[in-house]
Enzyme design. Structure first.
Site, PDB file in Angstrom:
ATOM      1  N   THR A 163      44.632  22.987  50.142  1.00  0.00           N
ATOM      2  CA  THR A 163      43.496  22.154  49.743  1.00  0.00           C
ATOM      3  C   THR A 163      42.720  21.774  51.005  1.00  0.00           C
ATOM      4  O   THR A 163      41.896  22.534  51.462  1.00  0.00           O
ATOM      5  CB  THR A 163      43.971  20.907  48.963  1.00  0.00           C
ATOM      6  N   LYS A 189      52.221  23.315  51.290  1.00  0.00           N
ATOM      7  CA  LYS A 189      50.845  22.865  51.457  1.00  0.00           C
ATOM      8  C   LYS A 189      50.847  21.358  51.573  1.00  0.00           C
ATOM      9  O   LYS A 189      51.715  20.656  51.054  1.00  0.00           O
ATOM     10  CB  LYS A 189      49.959  23.317  50.299  1.00  0.00           C
ATOM     11  N   THR A 200      57.648  15.951  48.800  1.00  0.00           N
ATOM     12  CA  THR A 200      56.338  15.739  49.395  1.00  0.00           C
ATOM     13  C   THR A 200      55.481  16.982  49.250  1.00  0.00           C
ATOM     14  O   THR A 200      55.944  18.084  49.485  1.00  0.00           O
ATOM     15  CB  THR A 200      56.456  15.348  50.877  1.00  0.00           C
ATOM     16  N   GLU A 286      45.440  15.349  57.770  1.00  0.00           N
ATOM     17  CA  GLU A 286      43.979  15.321  57.688  1.00  0.00           C
ATOM     18  C   GLU A 286      43.363  14.622  58.896  1.00  0.00           C
ATOM     19  O   GLU A 286      43.643  13.457  59.171  1.00  0.00           O
ATOM     20  CB  GLU A 286      43.550  14.628  56.390  1.00  0.00           C
ATOM     21  N   ASN A 412      38.329  11.954  53.478  1.00  0.00           N
ATOM     22  CA  ASN A 412      38.678  11.275  52.240  1.00  0.00           C
ATOM     23  C   ASN A 412      37.547  10.463  51.641  1.00  0.00           C
ATOM     24  O   ASN A 412      37.642   9.984  50.510  1.00  0.00           O
ATOM     25  CB  ASN A 412      39.915  10.404  52.454  1.00  0.00           C
TER      26      ASN A 412
END
Length: 417
Positions: A163, A189, A200, A286, A412
């Site tokens: 993603t 992932k 997780t 991220e 985000n």
């Protein structure tokens, strides 16, 4: 016991008898859907030539994605046996009135194409929560995925589950049991929404070892505790977290049915695969610029060591300090201090390290003189080690995470739109 565990290529296809495929089917259309737009894989399938014993762990979030509900039901119905796994990205199929129906339909499609019982198909999804999963592109994709299954297409599958990941995550090993060469391989992932409780992100692991379903589950649960459960990116536990382990026995070793030496070797190999995938997940957090690795030594028990190490890794203040290359060791001690465990804070020592060296910043719960210049040099690295010594026993544990950066907020801020 000296172990000969060797890293190899192949990901989920490293184990004998596992084949995979991946493709773009259009679950989510790109914003600039022009003829020359780059379409990334968004669905994958992998399957075993022989029926497998299967084990799994799932998110403990009260909100669970429909694929988890369907997978759990399938494994219960099949007696923890499985043959194939279908997984998609870009849409989590979570919090949808028709979610279970869609997840079951995905299993049905695979079962029809491969000629296997529907309950022996595992389904997983990841992506945006609360948006209806379009089933039409999946219905068109499954026949193609089935026809293109191949023993060398692990990368196509690994990229299909990404993603916000910036890199695919695969790892595999080879080892010997009773004179038979065995393999364990995996793909994972995850980049954000990672703070596990029993699992997780999405993680898929395959093996050609012969091992009972009961011991396969025990091995997975034991290793999850000291790998994926010691990982945190942002403190958010996803609704779709799942780890699936399948073993088809094609290595032809004597089946592992007791907690003997072969079982310990299997667990050691599984630990290497899951441990390396855990580090990859942490490093690709991220917006991350640094992998953080906290080792807690000298604990009275493993649970205490895990709690302390994770407390440091989960501290947003400390994560920010690492982004800023600031040796603010007080934030480490603060995080240790609110860890839910019993120990004497006045015995605690702390070190910061990297490939550029190591420096002690705290001794017996108090600061010590250290060179800020040397500390700054150490923190220039993209992999930082934090060593915590409790001096309360002989147990240890490691937790993994990453720094907290401006880009995390950017990613985000508009993830859904």
């Amino acid at each position: 016991m000296k172990l000969d565990i060797r890293k190899i290529d192949g990901g989920i296809c490293a184990a004998k008898g596992f084949k995979a495929s991946g493709m773009y089917c259009g679950i989510k259309r790109p914003a600039n859907d022009t003829p020359d737009a780059v379409h990334k894989n968004d669905i994958c399938l992998y399957a075993s030539d022989a029926e497998c014993n299967a084990a799994a762990v799932y998110t403990q979030n009260k909100v669970k994605g429909a694929p988890i509900l369907v997978t759990k039901a399938n494994l219960e119905k099949s007696g923890n046996r499985a043959i194939a796994v279908i997984a998609n990205s870009k849409n989590a199929n979570t919090c949808n009135a028709d979610g279970v129906e869609k997840a079951e339909r995905m299993c049905e499609l695979v079962a029809d194409e491969l000629g296997i019982p529907q309950e022996k198909v595992i389904v997983a999804s990841t992506g945006v929560i609360g948006q209806v999963l379009p089933i039409e592109p999946i219905e068109k994709a499954v026949p193609v995925l089935a026809s293109e299954l191949d023993y060398g297409k692990n990368e196509e599958a690994a990229t299909a589950i990404m993603t916000t990941d910036t890199v695919k995550k695969e790892y595999a090993v080879e080892f010997t049991l009773g004179g038979k060469v065995c393999h364990i391989g995996g793909m994972a992932k995850g980049s954000g929404m990672i703070h596990p409780n029993m699992a997780t992100t999405l993680n898929f692991i395959t093996s050609d070892c012969a091992i009972s379903a009961e011991l396969l589950q025990k091995a997975l649960s034991d290793i999850v505790k000291i790998t994926y459960n010691c990982l945190s990116i942002d403190g958010d536990t996803s609704t779709n977290d799942m780890v699936v382990l399948m073993a088809n026995g094609l290595a032809e070793n004597d089946e592992i049915t007791s907690e003997n030496e072969d079982f310990e070797i299997f667990k050691s190999a599984l630990f290497e695969v899951m441990g390396e995938l855990t580090k990859m997940l942490a490093k690709d957090g991220e917006g991350a610029t640094k992998l953080l690795c906290c080792n807690c030594y000298g604990a009275p028990d493993v649970d205490t060591a895990i709690v302390v190490a994770k407390s440091v890794i989960c501290s947003n203040l400390f994560k920010c300090a690492m982004f800023g290359k600031d040796a603010n060791w007080g934030r480490v001690l603060c995080a240790i201090g609110y860890a839910d465990a019993e120990f004497d804070i006045n015995k605690v020592d702390v070190e910061l390290g990297s490939e550029y060296g190591i420096i002690k910043v705290c001794e017996n719960g108090a600061g010590v003189d250290f060179s800020e210049e040397k500390a700054s040099e150490i923190l220039q690295s993209d992999e930082i080690v934090i060593n915590v010594y409790l001096h309360e026993g002989e147990r240890c544990a490691t937790a993994w995470g990453c720094d907290l950066t401006y880009d995390y907020v950017k990613i985000n801020g508009d993830y859904r739109t």
